[in-house]
Design a protein around this motif. Structure first.
Motif, PDB file in Angstrom:
ATOM      1  N   SER A  48       0.822  -1.211   0.000  1.00 46.34           N
ATOM      2  CA  SER A  48       0.000   0.000   0.000  1.00 46.34           C
ATOM      3  C   SER A  48       0.855   1.259   0.000  1.00 46.34           C
ATOM      4  CB  SER A  48      -0.929   0.003   1.220  1.00 46.34           C
ATOM      5  OG  SER A  48      -0.177  -0.081   2.422  1.00 46.34           O
ATOM      6  N   THR A  49       2.046   1.190   0.616  1.00 47.13           N
ATOM      7  CA  THR A  49       2.943   2.345   0.635  1.00 47.13           C
ATOM      8  C   THR A  49       3.478   2.631  -0.756  1.00 47.13           C
ATOM      9  OG1 THR A  49       3.583   1.907   2.930  1.00 47.13           O
ATOM     10  CG2 THR A  49       5.066   3.275   1.613  1.00 47.13           C
ATOM     11  N   TRP A  50       3.854   1.586  -1.488  1.00 45.18           N
ATOM     12  CA  TRP A  50       4.339   1.776  -2.857  1.00 45.18           C
ATOM     13  C   TRP A  50       3.222   2.292  -3.761  1.00 45.18           C
ATOM     14  CZ3 TRP A  50       9.358   1.855  -3.463  1.00 45.18           C
ATOM     15  CH2 TRP A  50      10.167   1.126  -2.577  1.00 45.18           C
ATOM     16  N   LEU A  51       1.997   1.797  -3.540  1.00 44.93           N
ATOM     17  CA  LEU A  51       0.860   2.284  -4.313  1.00 44.93           C
ATOM     18  C   LEU A  51       0.614   3.765  -4.022  1.00 44.93           C
ATOM     19  CD1 LEU A  51      -1.534   1.885  -6.199  1.00 44.93           C
ATOM     20  CD2 LEU A  51      -2.855   1.018  -4.243  1.00 44.93           C
ATOM     21  N   ALA A  52       0.754   4.151  -2.750  1.00 43.97           N
ATOM     22  CA  ALA A  52       0.577   5.551  -2.374  1.00 43.97           C
ATOM     23  C   ALA A  52       1.631   6.427  -3.048  1.00 43.97           C
ATOM     24  CB  ALA A  52       0.644   5.707  -0.855  1.00 43.97           C
ATOM     25  N   ALA A  53       2.877   5.939  -3.096  1.00 43.56           N
ATOM     26  CA  ALA A  53       3.945   6.698  -3.768  1.00 43.56           C
ATOM     27  C   ALA A  53       3.639   6.874  -5.251  1.00 43.56           C
ATOM     28  CB  ALA A  53       5.284   5.992  -3.584  1.00 43.56           C
ATOM     29  N   LEU A  54       3.099   5.824  -5.875  1.00 45.24           N
ATOM     30  CA  LEU A  54       2.737   5.910  -7.293  1.00 45.24           C
ATOM     31  C   LEU A  54       1.606   6.907  -7.511  1.00 45.24           C
ATOM     32  CD1 LEU A  54       2.892   4.946 -10.220  1.00 45.24           C
ATOM     33  CD2 LEU A  54       1.357   3.059  -9.599  1.00 45.24           C
ATOM     34  N   LEU A  55       0.581   6.856  -6.651  1.00 43.26           N
ATOM     35  CA  LEU A  55      -0.536   7.797  -6.769  1.00 43.26           C
ATOM     36  C   LEU A  55      -0.059   9.236  -6.589  1.00 43.26           C
ATOM     37  CD1 LEU A  55      -3.380   5.975  -4.769  1.00 43.26           C
ATOM     38  CD2 LEU A  55      -3.218   6.290  -7.253  1.00 43.26           C
ATOM     39  N   ALA A  56       0.832   9.462  -5.616  1.00 42.24           N
ATOM     40  CA  ALA A  56       1.352  10.804  -5.382  1.00 42.24           C
ATOM     41  C   ALA A  56       2.150  11.297  -6.587  1.00 42.24           C
ATOM     42  CB  ALA A  56       2.234  10.824  -4.127  1.00 42.24           C
ATOM     43  N   THR A  57       2.926  10.402  -7.209  1.00 42.87           N
ATOM     44  CA  THR A  57       3.700  10.781  -8.389  1.00 42.87           C
ATOM     45  C   THR A  57       2.788  11.160  -9.547  1.00 42.87           C
ATOM     46  OG1 THR A  57       5.488   9.294  -7.709  1.00 42.87           O
ATOM     47  CG2 THR A  57       5.475  10.024 -10.005  1.00 42.87           C
ATOM     48  N   LEU A  58       1.733  10.371  -9.763  1.00 43.21           N
ATOM     49  CA  LEU A  58       0.778  10.690 -10.821  1.00 43.21           C
ATOM     50  C   LEU A  58       0.084  12.028 -10.542  1.00 43.21           C
ATOM     51  CD1 LEU A  58      -0.847   7.173 -11.408  1.00 43.21           C
ATOM     52  CD2 LEU A  58       0.785   8.365 -12.877  1.00 43.21           C
ATOM     53  N   GLY A  59      -0.238  12.263  -9.275  1.00 38.08           N
ATOM     54  CA  GLY A  59      -0.846  13.538  -8.906  1.00 38.08           C
ATOM     55  C   GLY A  59       0.075  14.704  -9.177  1.00 38.08           C
ATOM     56  N   LEU A  60       1.366  14.542  -8.836  1.00 40.80           N
ATOM     57  CA  LEU A  60       2.348  15.587  -9.118  1.00 40.80           C
ATOM     58  C   LEU A  60       2.451  15.846 -10.613  1.00 40.80           C
ATOM     59  CD1 LEU A  60       5.228  14.564  -6.679  1.00 40.80           C
ATOM     60  CD2 LEU A  60       3.905  16.672  -6.574  1.00 40.80           C
ATOM     61  N   ALA A  61       2.420  14.787 -11.403  1.00 44.93           N
ATOM     62  CA  ALA A  61       2.522  14.943 -12.855  1.00 44.93           C
ATOM     63  C   ALA A  61       1.352  15.757 -13.395  1.00 44.93           C
ATOM     64  CB  ALA A  61       2.567  13.566 -13.523  1.00 44.93           C
ATOM     65  N   SER A 159       7.522   8.199  10.018  1.00 47.29           N
ATOM     66  CA  SER A 159       8.525   7.504   9.214  1.00 47.29           C
ATOM     67  C   SER A 159       8.865   8.362   7.995  1.00 47.29           C
ATOM     68  CB  SER A 159       7.991   6.143   8.753  1.00 47.29           C
ATOM     69  OG  SER A 159       6.939   6.321   7.818  1.00 47.29           O
ATOM     70  N   ALA A 160       9.998   8.065   7.371  1.00 52.86           N
ATOM     71  CA  ALA A 160      10.456   8.861   6.238  1.00 52.86           C
ATOM     72  C   ALA A 160       9.460   8.814   5.077  1.00 52.86           C
ATOM     73  CB  ALA A 160      11.823   8.356   5.772  1.00 52.86           C
ATOM     74  N   THR A 161       8.939   7.621   4.772  1.00 51.12           N
ATOM     75  CA  THR A 161       8.038   7.489   3.623  1.00 51.12           C
ATOM     76  C   THR A 161       6.734   8.238   3.852  1.00 51.12           C
ATOM     77  OG1 THR A 161       8.989   5.340   3.071  1.00 51.12           O
ATOM     78  CG2 THR A 161       6.820   5.840   2.160  1.00 51.12           C
ATOM     79  N   ARG A 162       6.173   8.140   5.056  1.00 44.45           N
ATOM     80  CA  ARG A 162       4.942   8.874   5.356  1.00 44.45           C
ATOM     81  C   ARG A 162       5.180  10.371   5.248  1.00 44.45           C
ATOM     82  NH1 ARG A 162       2.766   7.235  10.967  1.00 44.45           N
ATOM     83  NH2 ARG A 162       0.984   8.503  10.344  1.00 44.45           N
ATOM     84  N   ALA A 163       6.327  10.842   5.757  1.00 43.45           N
ATOM     85  CA  ALA A 163       6.643  12.275   5.676  1.00 43.45           C
ATOM     86  C   ALA A 163       6.746  12.723   4.225  1.00 43.45           C
ATOM     87  CB  ALA A 163       7.944  12.561   6.423  1.00 43.45           C
ATOM     88  N   ALA A 164       7.407  11.922   3.381  1.00 43.76           N
ATOM     89  CA  ALA A 164       7.578  12.293   1.980  1.00 43.76           C
ATOM     90  C   ALA A 164       6.236  12.397   1.277  1.00 43.76           C
ATOM     91  CB  ALA A 164       8.466  11.268   1.273  1.00 43.76           C
ATOM     92  N   ILE A 165       5.330  11.462   1.556  1.00 43.56           N
ATOM     93  CA  ILE A 165       4.022  11.485   0.902  1.00 43.56           C
ATOM     94  C   ILE A 165       3.197  12.671   1.382  1.00 43.56           C
ATOM     95  CG2 ILE A 165       1.828  10.236   0.697  1.00 43.56           C
ATOM     96  CD1 ILE A 165       3.474   7.648   0.604  1.00 43.56           C
ATOM     97  N   VAL A 166       3.253  12.969   2.682  1.00 39.17           N
ATOM     98  CA  VAL A 166       2.543  14.144   3.194  1.00 39.17           C
ATOM     99  C   VAL A 166       3.075  15.418   2.549  1.00 39.17           C
ATOM    100  CG1 VAL A 166       2.158  15.551   5.256  1.00 39.17           C
ATOM    101  CG2 VAL A 166       1.907  13.080   5.393  1.00 39.17           C
TER     102      VAL A 166
END
Length: 220
Positions: A48-61, A159-166
């Motif tokens: 789910s964390t990797w999926l969240a990173a992908l969704l955030a990247t698509l949103g940024l794009a 955690s680092a990943t949660r901070a990056a996504i936020v």
């Protein structure tokens, strides 16, 4: 030092890269951060964390990207994104709630030293007028020192990943402010991109099996 070097590379990259492209490439730290967390500390992250990173990247794009030409500026910005990600990982490992002010002060001094060295041999150039001084002071006190203090405190609890996504909410806020105060009209890209970033935050915050942040801070 990591953050100061990232700031310099991002600024140099902006000299030949549109701001929208720079914003997207810089935001790639949302993907680089979990990669570094896994590579450096062997921390297993749920799907789910990797999926969240992908969704955030698509949103940024959707929010920032209107064509991408890979040139020297993009390369410099991508290295800056990697350094930002490494800074996020390091801060999540070593930041403690009781040391927020001290650690923020040391970081700001180190960033100032790195940027000062980059101005050699001529040295820094002072702002040309009163209006420019106001902008510089705002950027220094609110956008730099204030943001660093907030990030350092928050990463003592995340955690680092949660901070990056936020932190990918940055372009969402930029779009919202542009509509609210800049006279811009909302577009489907703003709405869709913002929705994807918010979905990523929702997923990483509420997904089962989320890593225990407090435990992560004691694994050094």
């Amino acid at each position: 030092a990591l953050y100061g070097a990232a700031q310099l590379l991002q600024t140099w990259g902006l000299a030949s890269t549109p701001a929208s492209v720079s914003g997207f490439v810089t935001g790639m730290y949302v993907v680089i951060t979990p990669l570094l967390t896994t590579a450096l500390f062997g921390q297993r992250l749920p799907g789910s964390t990797w999926l969240a990173a992908l969704l955030a990247t698509l949103g940024l794009a959707l929010l920032a990207l209107h064509g991408l030409a890979v040139d020297r500026g993009v390369g410099l910005t991508l290295v800056a994104a990697a350094l930002y990600a490494l800074h996020i990982v390091a801060l999540s490992r070593w930041s403690r709630p009781g040391e927020t002010f001290a650690m923020s002060t040391v970081q700001m001094l180190a960033i100032a030293a790195v940027c000062l060295l980059a101005t050699l041999p001529r040295g820094p150039v002072l702002p040309p007028g009163g209006g420019a001084w106001i902008v510089v002071l705002y950027l220094a006190l609110a956008a730099s020192a204030g943001a660093m203090l907030a990030q350092t405190w928050a990463q003592a609890h995340l955690s680092a990943t949660r901070a990056a996504i936020v932190m990918t909410l940055e372009p969402v806020f930029a779009a919202a402010f542009a509509v609210a105060f800049g006279g811009e009209s909302p577009t489907w890209r703003m709405l869709a991109g913002g929705a994807l970033v918010l979905a990523a935050m929702y997923l990483v915050e509420l997904a089962p099996g989320k890593p225990n942040d407090e435990a992560l801070h004691h694994e050094v």
